[in-house]
Design a protein around this motif. Structure first.
Motif, PDB file in Angstrom:
ATOM      1  N   LEU A   1       0.804  -1.215   0.000  1.00 17.10           N
ATOM      2  CA  LEU A   1       0.000   0.000   0.000  1.00 17.10           C
ATOM      3  C   LEU A   1       0.838   1.266   0.000  1.00 17.10           C
ATOM      4  N   ALA A   2       2.149   1.154   0.248  1.00 13.61           N
ATOM      5  CA  ALA A   2       3.008   2.333   0.350  1.00 13.61           C
ATOM      6  C   ALA A   2       2.906   3.264  -0.866  1.00 13.61           C
ATOM      7  N   PRO A   3       2.980   2.742  -2.094  1.00 15.72           N
ATOM      8  CA  PRO A   3       2.868   3.657  -3.245  1.00 15.72           C
ATOM      9  C   PRO A   3       1.518   4.353  -3.312  1.00 15.72           C
ATOM     10  N   LEU A   4       0.438   3.633  -2.967  1.00 18.67           N
ATOM     11  CA  LEU A   4      -0.886   4.259  -2.974  1.00 18.67           C
ATOM     12  C   LEU A   4      -0.988   5.316  -1.891  1.00 18.67           C
ATOM     13  N   ILE A   5      -0.367   5.028  -0.731  1.00 16.71           N
ATOM     14  CA  ILE A   5      -0.338   6.008   0.356  1.00 16.71           C
ATOM     15  C   ILE A   5       0.343   7.284  -0.111  1.00 16.71           C
ATOM     16  N   THR A   6       1.448   7.132  -0.828  1.00 16.09           N
ATOM     17  CA  THR A   6       2.177   8.292  -1.335  1.00 16.09           C
ATOM     18  C   THR A   6       1.332   9.085  -2.328  1.00 16.09           C
ATOM     19  N   ALA A   7       0.765   8.377  -3.305  1.00 12.70           N
ATOM     20  CA  ALA A   7       0.041   9.048  -4.383  1.00 12.70           C
ATOM     21  C   ALA A   7      -1.268   9.679  -3.911  1.00 12.70           C
ATOM     22  N   LEU A   8      -2.005   8.993  -3.025  1.00 10.29           N
ATOM     23  CA  LEU A   8      -3.348   9.443  -2.651  1.00 10.29           C
ATOM     24  C   LEU A   8      -3.395  10.289  -1.383  1.00 10.29           C
TER      25      LEU A   8
ATOM     26  N   ILE B   1       6.586  11.810  -8.965  1.00 13.93           N
ATOM     27  CA  ILE B   1       6.570  10.965  -7.769  1.00 13.93           C
ATOM     28  C   ILE B   1       5.415   9.987  -7.824  1.00 13.93           C
ATOM     29  N   ALA B   2       4.221  10.486  -8.151  1.00  8.42           N
ATOM     30  CA  ALA B   2       3.030   9.635  -8.185  1.00  8.42           C
ATOM     31  C   ALA B   2       3.170   8.539  -9.238  1.00  8.42           C
ATOM     32  N   GLU B   3       3.698   8.886 -10.418  1.00  8.98           N
ATOM     33  CA  GLU B   3       3.850   7.887 -11.488  1.00  8.98           C
ATOM     34  C   GLU B   3       4.875   6.822 -11.116  1.00  8.98           C
ATOM     35  N   SER B   4       5.954   7.233 -10.466  1.00  6.82           N
ATOM     36  CA  SER B   4       7.002   6.272 -10.106  1.00  6.82           C
ATOM     37  C   SER B   4       6.525   5.268  -9.062  1.00  6.82           C
ATOM     38  N   GLN B   5       5.495   5.644  -8.283  1.00  9.00           N
ATOM     39  CA  GLN B   5       4.993   4.746  -7.247  1.00  9.00           C
ATOM     40  C   GLN B   5       4.328   3.501  -7.832  1.00  9.00           C
ATOM     41  N   ILE B   6       3.907   3.575  -9.087  1.00  6.53           N
ATOM     42  CA  ILE B   6       3.278   2.417  -9.728  1.00  6.53           C
ATOM     43  C   ILE B   6       4.252   1.243  -9.755  1.00  6.53           C
ATOM     44  N   TYR B   7       5.531   1.514  -9.978  1.00  6.63           N
ATOM     45  CA  TYR B   7       6.536   0.457 -10.068  1.00  6.63           C
ATOM     46  C   TYR B   7       6.699  -0.251  -8.715  1.00  6.63           C
ATOM     47  N   ILE B   8       6.736   0.538  -7.647  1.00  4.59           N
ATOM     48  CA  ILE B   8       6.869  -0.055  -6.315  1.00  4.59           C
ATOM     49  C   ILE B   8       5.607  -0.820  -5.952  1.00  4.59           C
ATOM     50  N   PHE B   9       4.461  -0.262  -6.314  1.00 10.95           N
ATOM     51  CA  PHE B   9       3.189  -0.925  -6.020  1.00 10.95           C
ATOM     52  C   PHE B   9       3.115  -2.293  -6.697  1.00 10.95           C
ATOM     53  N   ILE B  10       3.510  -2.358  -7.963  1.00  8.31           N
ATOM     54  CA  ILE B  10       3.483  -3.625  -8.696  1.00  8.31           C
ATOM     55  C   ILE B  10       4.412  -4.644  -8.046  1.00  8.31           C
ATOM     56  N   PHE B  11       5.624  -4.211  -7.703  1.00  5.09           N
ATOM     57  CA  PHE B  11       6.592  -5.109  -7.060  1.00  5.09           C
ATOM     58  C   PHE B  11       6.050  -5.650  -5.739  1.00  5.09           C
ATOM     59  N   LEU B  12       5.511  -4.768  -4.899  1.00  6.98           N
ATOM     60  CA  LEU B  12       5.032  -5.184  -3.584  1.00  6.98           C
ATOM     61  C   LEU B  12       3.724  -5.974  -3.666  1.00  6.98           C
ATOM     62  N   LEU B  13       2.848  -5.586  -4.588  1.00  4.21           N
ATOM     63  CA  LEU B  13       1.581  -6.303  -4.738  1.00  4.21           C
ATOM     64  C   LEU B  13       1.823  -7.741  -5.184  1.00  4.21           C
ATOM     65  N   LEU B  14       2.658  -7.925  -6.190  1.00  2.72           N
ATOM     66  CA  LEU B  14       2.959  -9.295  -6.644  1.00  2.72           C
ATOM     67  C   LEU B  14       3.781 -10.040  -5.606  1.00  2.72           C
ATOM     68  N   GLY B  15       4.553  -9.290  -4.805  1.00  4.21           N
ATOM     69  CA  GLY B  15       5.241  -9.915  -3.686  1.00  4.21           C
ATOM     70  C   GLY B  15       4.266 -10.484  -2.680  1.00  4.21           C
ATOM     71  N   ALA B  16       3.163  -9.767  -2.444  1.00  2.00           N
ATOM     72  CA  ALA B  16       2.128 -10.269  -1.536  1.00  2.00           C
ATOM     73  C   ALA B  16       1.480 -11.529  -2.099  1.00  2.00           C
ATOM     74  N   VAL B  17       1.229 -11.538  -3.406  1.00  5.16           N
ATOM     75  CA  VAL B  17       0.663 -12.734  -4.047  1.00  5.16           C
ATOM     76  C   VAL B  17       1.629 -13.908  -3.905  1.00  5.16           C
ATOM     77  N   GLY B  18       2.919 -13.642  -4.149  1.00  7.54           N
ATOM     78  CA  GLY B  18       3.924 -14.693  -4.009  1.00  7.54           C
ATOM     79  C   GLY B  18       4.011 -15.222  -2.591  1.00  7.54           C
ATOM     80  N   THR B  19       3.901 -14.323  -1.610  1.00  5.33           N
ATOM     81  CA  THR B  19       3.919 -14.740  -0.204  1.00  5.33           C
ATOM     82  C   THR B  19       2.785 -15.705   0.089  1.00  5.33           C
ATOM     83  N   PHE B  20       1.603 -15.407  -0.426  1.00  5.92           N
ATOM     84  CA  PHE B  20       0.452 -16.288  -0.195  1.00  5.92           C
ATOM     85  C   PHE B  20       0.639 -17.641  -0.889  1.00  5.92           C
TER      86      PHE B  20
END
Length: 415
Positions: free
Chosen positions: A160-167, A265-284
């Motif tokens: 959620l960090a990138p979304l927190i930054t952007a929103l 800044i907001a656009e660059s957060q998409i890259y971190i969001f994708i990495f962390l979101l798929l990381g969460a999927v991988g964790t599960f």
């Protein structure tokens, strides 16, 4: 003392009452809320760099303070609560985090930011080993799945960090972090409910006096044999590789994307969001895969299969890099929860200690990585640093030296 004798100590909370899914989902949700609070810190890095003029080294120190406090305290908390479980430590810990977030919203200087971050780190240090214990108690026979449900909450919170930054942080700035006091309050309420279940469960599963005496004797005779110590040392190296690489991406890739692809800044957060979101999927996915194919196998694949991708990442364009980051996050983080369960089965009866060691070590390695990488970027630049860290997952080759799942089972049975 022989390995067979050592591994005969009883495992607390082993009474099988089936998998308690409602508790697993609630503790997983609390993990999401806790780690979303933590994710505010790296999410604020671009804001703090702009508003306070902080250097990459100072940003690294902030990440260091958060993760190091948590990493140092987690095994200490786990060791203590293995002997004296404290159900209500969970809501108390999140109260510390709530106070830290409140301080962060009003912090006027670098020093006060560090103090606020320390409070958040203390809350996290209490939550993680005790939360992992709750997941273990509610797991029944599906320990891999249970730990994945618990850990995926944390990884989702980090995503959620990138979304927190952007929103929130981009429009409201540093003060926007005050909204996370509400998140902390919700987590505290849920954890009071968890603590009541935890307390009643302890009464049902209280070890007998004979078991407690046996545990004490085994502890005093050093239950960690040479083979177990060697395996733990390998695990430390594997966590180092995964955590340093993850720290580089989550803390500094946003600056790399802004510099290389000329993004906001907001656009660059998409890259971190994708990495962390798929990381969460991988964790599960890692937990169920480990239950089926073996924990050691998942650990090996999760690191070595990412090597071609991490080496490729610094040399691709903006669109391809999103795909590569997604695959890296998915594969690399599939071993996160698996490593915790592997360590818990490596040293039976030390659920909190092993959880605190593995998860806390991940935070600690991330802390050291945060400050080291920040300093390295200041000296040699973003691109050379990103190229250098791409070889870290090669350390995963050491996983072939870990005892197999069958060996761990034989140790536990005393064969």
């Amino acid at each position: 003392m022989s390995t067979a004798t050592v591994q005969k100590q009883p495992v607390p909370y082993s009474k099988d009452t089936g998998t308690v899914y409602n508790i697993l989902f609630i503790i997983g949700l609390c993990h999401l809320l806790n780690d979303s609070i933590q994710s505010v810190i790296p999410a604020m890095f671009p804001i703090l760099e702009d508003s306070m003029g902080l250097t990459f080294t100072q940003l690294g120190f902030i990440g260091f303070a958060l993760n190091m406090v948590s990493s140092v305290m987690q095994p200490v908390v786990g060791l203590y609560t293995d002997k004296r479980p404290m159900p209500y430590a969970l809501p108390i810990g999140l109260t510390f985090s709530m106070l830290g977030v409140l301080g962060l919203a009003f912090a006027p200087s670098f020093i006060t930011i560090l103090l606020s971050v320390i409070f958040i780190g203390l809350g996290s240090a209490v939550f993680h080993p005790e939360g992992s214990r709750v997941a273990y108690m509610a797991a029944g026979k599906r320990r891999g799945l249970a730990q994945s449900i618990y850990q995926v909450g944390g990884n989702s919170g980090q995503a959620l960090a990138p979304l927190i930054t952007a929103l929130i942080l981009v429009p409201f700035g540093q003060f926007g972090s005050i909204y996370f006091t509400i998140v902390a309050a919700i987590a505290v309420a849920f954890l009071v409910y968890i603590a009541k279940w935890y307390s009643s469960r302890l009464q049902d599963l209280q070890p007998t006096r004979k078991q407690q005496t046996t545990n004490k004797v085994n502890s005093n005779n050093s239950s960690i044999t040479k083979a177990v110590r060697n395996a733990l040392l390998i695990i430390i190296f594997l966590i180092f590789a995964r955590s340093w690489y993850g720290s580089a991406i989550s803390n500094f890739y946003t600056f790399y994307a802004m510099e290389k692809y000329h993004l906001s800044i907001a656009e660059s957060q998409i890259y971190i969001f994708i990495f962390l979101l798929l990381g969460a999927v991988g964790t599960f996915l890692g937990g169920p895969l480990a239950d089926k194919f073996g924990k050691r196998n998942v650990i090996i694949v999760s690191l070595l299969a990412t090597v071609p991708l991490t080496i490729l990442l610094p040399f691709v364009g903006p669109t391809v890099s999103l795909i590569v980051l997604a695959l890296i996050g998915l594969i690399l983080m599939s071993s996160f929860s698996v490593t915790v369960v592997y360590a818990q089965e490596l040293v039976p009866g030390k659920i909190g200690t092993m959880s605190g060691l593995t998860v806390g070590l991940a935070f600690g390695m991330g802390a050291i990585g945060s400050i080291a990488l920040g300093t390295l970027i200041d000296f040699i630049g973003l691109t050379p640093t990103m190229i250098s860290i791409s070889f870290l997952p090669l350390i995963g080759i050491l996983a072939f030296l870990l005892p197999t799942d069958r060996t761990l089972l034989e140790w536990q049975k005393g064969k």
